[in-house]
Write a protein that holds these residues in place. Sequence first.
Motif, PDB file in Angstrom:
ATOM      1  N   GLY A  53       0.800  -1.207   0.000  1.00 42.04           N
ATOM      2  CA  GLY A  53       0.000   0.000   0.000  1.00 42.04           C
ATOM      3  C   GLY A  53       0.833   1.257   0.000  1.00 42.04           C
ATOM      4  O   GLY A  53       2.065   1.222   0.166  1.00 42.04           O
ATOM      5  N   ALA A  54       0.153   2.390  -0.221  1.00 39.02           N
ATOM      6  CA  ALA A  54       0.803   3.698  -0.238  1.00 39.02           C
ATOM      7  C   ALA A  54      -0.214   4.750   0.175  1.00 39.02           C
ATOM      8  O   ALA A  54      -1.417   4.573  -0.005  1.00 39.02           O
ATOM      9  N   LEU A  55       0.293   5.834   0.722  1.00 43.51           N
ATOM     10  CA  LEU A  55      -0.554   6.946   1.176  1.00 43.51           C
ATOM     11  C   LEU A  55       0.017   8.244   0.646  1.00 43.51           C
ATOM     12  O   LEU A  55       1.146   8.625   0.988  1.00 43.51           O
ATOM     13  N   ALA A  56      -0.741   8.943  -0.199  1.00 47.39           N
ATOM     14  CA  ALA A  56      -0.292  10.200  -0.798  1.00 47.39           C
ATOM     15  C   ALA A  56      -0.496  11.345   0.181  1.00 47.39           C
ATOM     16  O   ALA A  56      -1.605  11.560   0.680  1.00 47.39           O
ATOM     17  N   LEU A  57       0.570  12.090   0.438  1.00 42.15           N
ATOM     18  CA  LEU A  57       0.565  13.151   1.437  1.00 42.15           C
ATOM     19  C   LEU A  57       1.109  14.447   0.844  1.00 42.15           C
ATOM     20  O   LEU A  57       1.609  14.486  -0.280  1.00 42.15           O
ATOM     21  N   SER A  58       1.024  15.503   1.634  1.00 38.61           N
ATOM     22  CA  SER A  58       1.383  16.837   1.149  1.00 38.61           C
ATOM     23  C   SER A  58       2.884  17.043   0.999  1.00 38.61           C
ATOM     24  O   SER A  58       3.307  17.980   0.334  1.00 38.61           O
ATOM     25  N   SER A  59       3.702  16.183   1.607  1.00 36.00           N
ATOM     26  CA  SER A  59       5.161  16.315   1.502  1.00 36.00           C
ATOM     27  C   SER A  59       5.823  15.049   2.025  1.00 36.00           C
ATOM     28  O   SER A  59       5.201  14.244   2.737  1.00 36.00           O
ATOM     29  N   GLY A  60       7.094  14.881   1.696  1.00 37.64           N
ATOM     30  CA  GLY A  60       7.866  13.802   2.292  1.00 37.64           C
ATOM     31  C   GLY A  60       8.027  13.999   3.787  1.00 37.64           C
ATOM     32  O   GLY A  60       8.074  13.025   4.555  1.00 37.64           O
TER      33      GLY A  60
END
Length: 390
Positions: A53-60
């Motif tokens: 899985g992966a979670l897209a976020l506003s920044s690293g």
Amino acid sequence: MAQQGRIYLSSPHMSGMEQDFVKEAFATNWIAPVGPHVDGFEQELSAHVGTRGALALSSGTAAIHQALRLVGIERGDKVFVSTLTFIASVNPVLYEGGEPVFIDSEPETWNMSPQALERALEAARQEGRLPKAVIVVNLYGQSADLDPILELCNAYGVPVIEDAAESLGATYKGRASGTLGAFGIYSFNGNKIITTSGGGMLVSNDLDALAKARFWSTQARDAALHYEHSELGYNYRLSNVLAGIGRGQLQVLEERVAARRAIFERYEQSLARIEGIDFMPEAAFGMSTRWLTAMTINPRIVDTTPAELIAQLAGENIEARPVWKPMHLQPLLRSCDYFTDTPQFSVSDQLFAHGICLPSGSNMTIPEQERVIDLIAQHLHSRRPIHESA
């Protein structure tokens, strides 16, 4: 004579496919920080790197912060971090009131030294304060030597967070960089190999943990008709528009990596013959993306400094930068503990003192790179080698 066009260190490189995804977002009015492009970007990136899985976020940075919460960081907890990195690797530790402890690099990879890590872990064990996590940074596109690091951390019961902000597309023994620790993070900042303008991704095989981070990153709103909040949350989700850019960028990731590796090879072939110049080595255990081409100048052989060369290039409208200033040397962090492999010698200090990052953008043309190479060669040859001046 008019000054020639600007050559940047690493500028965004669009493929054109991004516009199709962005147009779709506008056409369907999916502008908010949710939507099909967010879901698609997460699915496509996790499939590409091989995580569940992966979670897209506003920044690293946000991704590191969520990873630290997932491992249970509390105020006063120690977190071990590679010292040769950007401050974003460390700031999330401070957000939670943690205590960073910095680990030196090894010369073979410029990444975290397993020997220095072992010294730090044993000292922490004797103190009775093992770290809550170890954040390993994969510097300038190259993975750290993770097998010995993971073996150590497993023996001490400490989870690893892999900061792969600079190394999407790199490999370690056939596996994608960012996928070997409990959690991995990527950055899509404007200067990275692929960009969403601003954004990041948290990846893991622990789907329950990712679901928890997804909950936190959307203000931790409970499942209720009204706005109910039982936990602290954040506004950390990536927008659907930016995720569309990311989907277009991901389709050309391999091309971007190949371009940056070719840029490195041209630099190396042209400049490595100059005595006193060395390039960041590529470890035999994997493939580096060569996100930035980094080299060192031996002051005992060449009578110049990275700062002087950077200034010379800047005068010709070319951007270059020093190697990252180690975190243990930062005014904000000088009180933190620091562990090296060999007492009284810091590899990271030496790399900072003598290292320089050269323009490496995948959209840099061969004539532009030749211009950079010629100016560097002229500058270095104009400085008579020190050993000849005696």
